[in-house]
Design an enzyme around this catalytic site. Structure first.
Site, PDB file in Angstrom:
ATOM      1  N   ASP A   1      -1.087  16.106  76.306  1.00  0.00           N
ATOM      2  CA  ASP A   1      -0.494  14.832  76.732  1.00  0.00           C
ATOM      3  C   ASP A   1       0.497  14.380  75.652  1.00  0.00           C
ATOM      4  OD1 ASP A   1      -1.495  12.387  78.859  1.00  0.00           O
ATOM      5  OD2 ASP A   1      -0.267  11.807  77.129  1.00  0.00           O
TER       6      ASP A   1
ATOM      7  N   GLU B   1       0.063   7.012  86.717  1.00  0.00           N
ATOM      8  CA  GLU B   1       1.478   6.790  86.387  1.00  0.00           C
ATOM      9  C   GLU B   1       2.366   7.935  86.840  1.00  0.00           C
ATOM     10  OE1 GLU B   1       1.666   5.928  82.240  1.00  0.00           O
ATOM     11  OE2 GLU B   1       0.798   3.922  82.497  1.00  0.00           O
ATOM     12  N   VAL B   2       1.873   9.135  86.791  1.00  0.00           N
ATOM     13  CA  VAL B   2       2.686  10.297  87.185  1.00  0.00           C
ATOM     14  C   VAL B   2       2.182  10.810  88.541  1.00  0.00           C
ATOM     15  CG1 VAL B   2       3.438  12.622  86.576  1.00  0.00           C
ATOM     16  CG2 VAL B   2       3.130  10.917  84.775  1.00  0.00           C
TER      17      VAL B   2
ATOM     18  N   HIS C   1      -3.131  15.295  88.060  1.00  0.00           N
ATOM     19  CA  HIS C   1      -3.413  15.839  86.729  1.00  0.00           C
ATOM     20  C   HIS C   1      -4.818  15.428  86.306  1.00  0.00           C
ATOM     21  CE1 HIS C   1      -1.199  12.050  86.512  1.00  0.00           C
ATOM     22  NE2 HIS C   1      -1.903  11.742  85.450  1.00  0.00           N
TER      23      HIS C   1
HETATM   24  P1  5GP Z   1      -1.869   8.914  84.400  1.00  0.00           P
HETATM   25  O1  5GP Z   1      -1.790   7.495  83.900  1.00  0.00           O
HETATM   26  O2  5GP Z   1      -0.913   9.152  85.546  1.00  0.00           O
HETATM   27  O3  5GP Z   1      -3.284   9.322  84.687  1.00  0.00           O
HETATM   28  O4  5GP Z   1      -1.463   9.835  83.202  1.00  0.00           O
HETATM   29  C1  5GP Z   1      -0.158  10.259  82.953  1.00  0.00           C
HETATM   30  C2  5GP Z   1      -0.168  10.884  81.585  1.00  0.00           C
HETATM   31  O5  5GP Z   1       0.962  11.713  81.471  1.00  0.00           O
HETATM   32  C3  5GP Z   1      -0.118   9.869  80.462  1.00  0.00           C
HETATM   33  O6  5GP Z   1      -1.254  10.043  79.622  1.00  0.00           O
HETATM   34  C4  5GP Z   1       1.200  10.202  79.739  1.00  0.00           C
HETATM   35  O7  5GP Z   1       1.094  10.071  78.337  1.00  0.00           O
HETATM   36  C5  5GP Z   1       1.454  11.631  80.167  1.00  0.00           C
HETATM   37  N1  5GP Z   1       2.858  12.007  80.264  1.00  0.00           N
HETATM   38  C6  5GP Z   1       3.849  11.311  80.890  1.00  0.00           C
HETATM   39  N2  5GP Z   1       5.017  11.958  80.785  1.00  0.00           N
HETATM   40  C7  5GP Z   1       4.765  13.099  80.097  1.00  0.00           C
HETATM   41  C8  5GP Z   1       5.593  14.194  79.682  1.00  0.00           C
HETATM   42  O8  5GP Z   1       6.790  14.244  79.917  1.00  0.00           O
HETATM   43  N3  5GP Z   1       4.978  15.194  78.985  1.00  0.00           N
HETATM   44  C9  5GP Z   1       3.647  15.166  78.709  1.00  0.00           C
HETATM   45  N4  5GP Z   1       3.149  16.192  78.008  1.00  0.00           N
HETATM   46  N5  5GP Z   1       2.838  14.157  79.077  1.00  0.00           N
HETATM   47  C10 5GP Z   1       3.396  13.132  79.768  1.00  0.00           C
END
Ligand code: 5GP
Ligand code: ZN
Length: 120
Positions: A30, A97-98, A102
């Site tokens: 991450d 967020e993404v 994942h």
């Molecule tokens: P979510 O909140 O969707 O569960 O987690 C998204 C995660 O993706 C976050 O922990 C954030 O730090 C990580 N993340 C977002 N953009 C990128 C990226 O471009 N590269 C990597 N390695 N992690 C990312």
């Protein structure tokens, strides 16, 4: 998916330190780790969220591989014995967020148990 950052990482269009990959899934650290070990395991296939998982054998395989990969990485990272947390956020209330499924592999210390609701 053209504008999906995780698709770009999976396709190696955006560099990341690949820690695991197989036919179905790929894993990388991450970018903003919240624990000493914080690794994301994603399907190669673009699926926005758990809500979008059509009930079929391919998706069963993918979701199984996410867990099996996380397990293998946990051993590789030497956190398997002490333990870890696996987390998949879904949608707005889940804090996703993404929009590409994942699995967070979180470890390297005892996890805080801070899950609760703050409102909508
Ligand atoms: P979510 O909140 O969707 O569960 O987690 C998204 C995660 O993706 C976050 O922990 C954030 O730090 C990580 N993340 C977002 N953009 C990128 C990226 O471009 N590269 C990597 N390695 N992690 C990312
Ligand atoms: Zn994607």
């Amino acid at each position: 998916m053209e504008d999906c950052i995780f698709c770009k990482i999976a396709n190696k269009e955006v560099p990341a330190k690949i820690l695991y990959e197989d036919e179905w899934v790929i894993a990388f650290p991450d970018i903003h780790p919240i624990t000493p070990v914080h690794i994301l395991v994603i399907p190669r296939k673009h699926i926005e969220s758990i809500n979008d998982l059509t009930d079929n054998e391919e998706n069963e395989k993918i979701m199984g591989r996410l867990i099996m990969a996380a397990r293998e990485i946990a051993f590789n990272e030497n956190i398997a014995e002490d333990g870890y947390k696996l987390l998949i956020r879904t949608g707005k209330d889940g804090g996703q967020e993404v929009p590409h499924i994942h699995l967070h592999l979180l470890g390297g210390g005892r996890m805080k148990e801070n899950i609760g609701v703050v409102g909508r």
